[in-house]
Write a protein that holds these residues in place. Structure first.
Motif, mmCIF file in Angstrom:
data_model
loop_
_atom_site.group_PDB
_atom_site.id
_atom_site.type_symbol
_atom_site.label_atom_id
_atom_site.label_comp_id
_atom_site.label_asym_id
_atom_site.label_seq_id
_atom_site.Cartn_x
_atom_site.Cartn_y
_atom_site.Cartn_z
ATOM 1 N N ILE A 16 0.844 -1.195 0.000
ATOM 2 C CA ILE A 16 0.000 0.000 0.000
ATOM 3 C C ILE A 16 0.880 1.247 0.000
ATOM 4 O O ILE A 16 0.590 2.229 -0.657
ATOM 5 N N GLU A 17 2.028 1.149 0.737
ATOM 6 C CA GLU A 17 2.900 2.307 0.827
ATOM 7 C C GLU A 17 4.210 2.056 0.098
ATOM 8 O O GLU A 17 4.754 0.948 0.147
ATOM 9 N N CYS A 18 4.674 3.062 -0.620
ATOM 10 C CA CYS A 18 5.948 2.952 -1.339
ATOM 11 C C CYS A 18 7.102 2.919 -0.338
ATOM 12 O O CYS A 18 7.186 3.770 0.542
ATOM 13 N N PRO A 19 8.024 1.946 -0.459
ATOM 14 C CA PRO A 19 9.145 1.866 0.493
ATOM 15 C C PRO A 19 10.172 2.968 0.289
ATOM 16 O O PRO A 19 11.002 3.222 1.157
ATOM 17 N N HIS A 20 10.148 3.653 -0.875
ATOM 18 C CA HIS A 20 11.141 4.692 -1.173
ATOM 19 C C HIS A 20 10.692 6.076 -0.717
ATOM 20 O O HIS A 20 11.441 6.796 -0.072
ATOM 21 N N CYS A 21 9.477 6.431 -1.073
ATOM 22 C CA CYS A 21 9.036 7.792 -0.771
ATOM 23 C C CYS A 21 7.848 7.838 0.186
ATOM 24 O O CYS A 21 7.429 8.899 0.615
ATOM 25 N N GLY A 22 7.297 6.674 0.500
ATOM 26 C CA GLY A 22 6.185 6.654 1.442
ATOM 27 C C GLY A 22 4.849 7.007 0.832
ATOM 28 O O GLY A 22 3.888 7.276 1.554
ATOM 29 N N TYR A 23 4.775 6.996 -0.497
ATOM 30 C CA TYR A 23 3.526 7.338 -1.180
ATOM 31 C C TYR A 23 2.444 6.301 -0.843
ATOM 32 O O TYR A 23 2.672 5.096 -0.958
ATOM 33 N N ASP A 24 1.286 6.787 -0.442
ATOM 34 C CA ASP A 24 0.176 5.902 -0.065
ATOM 35 C C ASP A 24 -0.708 5.652 -1.285
ATOM 36 O O ASP A 24 -1.475 6.503 -1.704
ATOM 37 N N SER A 25 -0.549 4.445 -1.868
ATOM 38 C CA SER A 25 -1.295 4.158 -3.107
ATOM 39 C C SER A 25 -2.764 3.832 -2.847
ATOM 40 O O SER A 25 -3.576 3.852 -3.757
ATOM 41 N N SER A 26 -3.113 3.521 -1.605
ATOM 42 C CA SER A 26 -4.517 3.210 -1.320
ATOM 43 C C SER A 26 -5.388 4.450 -1.514
ATOM 44 O O SER A 26 -6.555 4.347 -1.855
ATOM 45 N N GLU A 27 -4.767 5.640 -1.311
ATOM 46 C CA GLU A 27 -5.512 6.884 -1.474
ATOM 47 C C GLU A 27 -5.966 7.074 -2.904
ATOM 48 O O GLU A 27 -7.104 7.438 -3.161
ATOM 49 N N SER A 28 -5.062 6.821 -3.836
ATOM 50 C CA SER A 28 -5.378 7.078 -5.239
ATOM 51 C C SER A 28 -6.401 6.071 -5.779
ATOM 52 O O SER A 28 -7.126 6.360 -6.716
ATOM 53 N N TYR A 29 -6.439 4.877 -5.136
ATOM 54 C CA TYR A 29 -7.419 3.891 -5.598
ATOM 55 C C TYR A 29 -8.823 4.250 -5.123
ATOM 56 O O TYR A 29 -9.799 4.013 -5.800
ATOM 57 N N GLN A 30 -8.864 4.818 -3.898
ATOM 58 C CA GLN A 30 -10.164 5.161 -3.345
ATOM 59 C C GLN A 30 -10.772 6.385 -4.022
ATOM 60 O O GLN A 30 -11.976 6.497 -4.160
ATOM 61 N N ARG A 31 -9.899 7.292 -4.403
ATOM 62 C CA ARG A 31 -10.399 8.538 -4.973
ATOM 63 C C ARG A 31 -10.975 8.318 -6.368
ATOM 64 O O ARG A 31 -10.351 7.678 -7.216
ATOM 65 N N GLU A 32 -12.149 8.871 -6.596
ATOM 66 C CA GLU A 32 -12.767 8.797 -7.924
ATOM 67 C C GLU A 32 -12.050 9.776 -8.841
ATOM 68 O O GLU A 32 -11.725 10.887 -8.428
ATOM 69 N N PRO A 33 -11.806 9.385 -10.092
ATOM 70 C CA PRO A 33 -11.186 10.349 -10.998
ATOM 71 C C PRO A 33 -12.129 11.524 -11.257
ATOM 72 O O PRO A 33 -13.334 11.341 -11.383
ATOM 73 N N GLU A 34 -11.535 12.720 -11.277
ATOM 74 C CA GLU A 34 -12.345 13.918 -11.506
ATOM 75 C C GLU A 34 -12.955 13.870 -12.901
ATOM 76 O O GLU A 34 -12.245 13.674 -13.881
ATOM 77 N N PRO A 35 -14.274 14.027 -13.016
ATOM 78 C CA PRO A 35 -14.867 14.069 -14.343
ATOM 79 C C PRO A 35 -14.413 15.327 -15.072
ATOM 80 O O PRO A 35 -14.354 16.397 -14.474
ATOM 81 N N ALA A 36 -14.060 15.163 -16.333
ATOM 82 C CA ALA A 36 -13.551 16.300 -17.091
ATOM 83 C C ALA A 36 -14.292 16.423 -18.412
ATOM 84 O O ALA A 36 -15.011 15.515 -18.816
ATOM 85 N N GLY A 37 -14.117 17.539 -19.053
ATOM 86 C CA GLY A 37 -14.708 17.744 -20.369
ATOM 87 C C GLY A 37 -16.005 18.524 -20.320
ATOM 88 O O GLY A 37 -16.551 18.790 -19.257
ATOM 89 N N PHE A 38 -16.508 18.871 -21.478
ATOM 90 C CA PHE A 38 -17.681 19.740 -21.586
ATOM 91 C C PHE A 38 -18.898 19.128 -20.924
ATOM 92 O O PHE A 38 -19.695 19.821 -20.305
ATOM 93 N N ALA A 39 -19.047 17.792 -21.043
ATOM 94 C CA ALA A 39 -20.251 17.143 -20.541
ATOM 95 C C ALA A 39 -20.404 17.310 -19.033
ATOM 96 O O ALA A 39 -21.506 17.182 -18.512
ATOM 97 N N TYR A 40 -19.298 17.616 -18.315
ATOM 98 C CA TYR A 40 -19.378 17.738 -16.874
ATOM 99 C C TYR A 40 -19.109 19.161 -16.401
ATOM 100 O O TYR A 40 -19.024 19.399 -15.211
#
Ligand SMILES: [Zn+2]
Length: 103
Positions: A16-40
């Motif tokens: 879940i956490e990067c051993p080099h920089c400590g980046y928490d990858s569980s956060e990015s999986y939980q977060r919904e991608p921001e809807p983009a484009g004209f339709a939104y």
């Protein structure tokens, strides 16, 4: 083996956490991608609301003109063909606009 999205270092695929920089990858999986484009965009939302109101009014007006043509003006072509077509068309558009908004 997986790669850290922050530092690009190697990490266990299940880690879940990067051993080099400590980046928490569980956060990015939980977060919904921001809807983009004209339709939104806010402009598109506003346009949809305006379009819904306009087609809604168009529906009511077409229905009214339909009855007015039939019973007051006796314009059969308008009352039986053109205004019903206009009504159905605008009603269909209204349904589409409302469905897009509630997606
Ligand atoms: Zn990292």
């Amino acid at each position: 083996m997986a790669f850290c999205p922050k530092c690009n270092g190697t990490m266990e695929a299940t880690a879940i956490e990067c051993p080099h920089c400590g980046y928490d990858s569980s956060e990015s999986y939980q977060r919904e991608p921001e809807p983009a484009g004209f339709a939104y965009s806010r402009l598109a939302e506003l346009a949809l609301v305006v379009a819904s109101v306009v087609t809604g009014c168009g529906c009511v007006l077409s229905a009214y003109f339909c009855f007015a043509s039939l019973f007051f003006e006796r314009h059969w072509m308008n009352g039986l063909v053109w205004y019903p077509i206009a009504f159905l068309y605008q009603f269909a558009m209204l349904v589409v606009f409302i469905r897009i908004q509630h997606k």
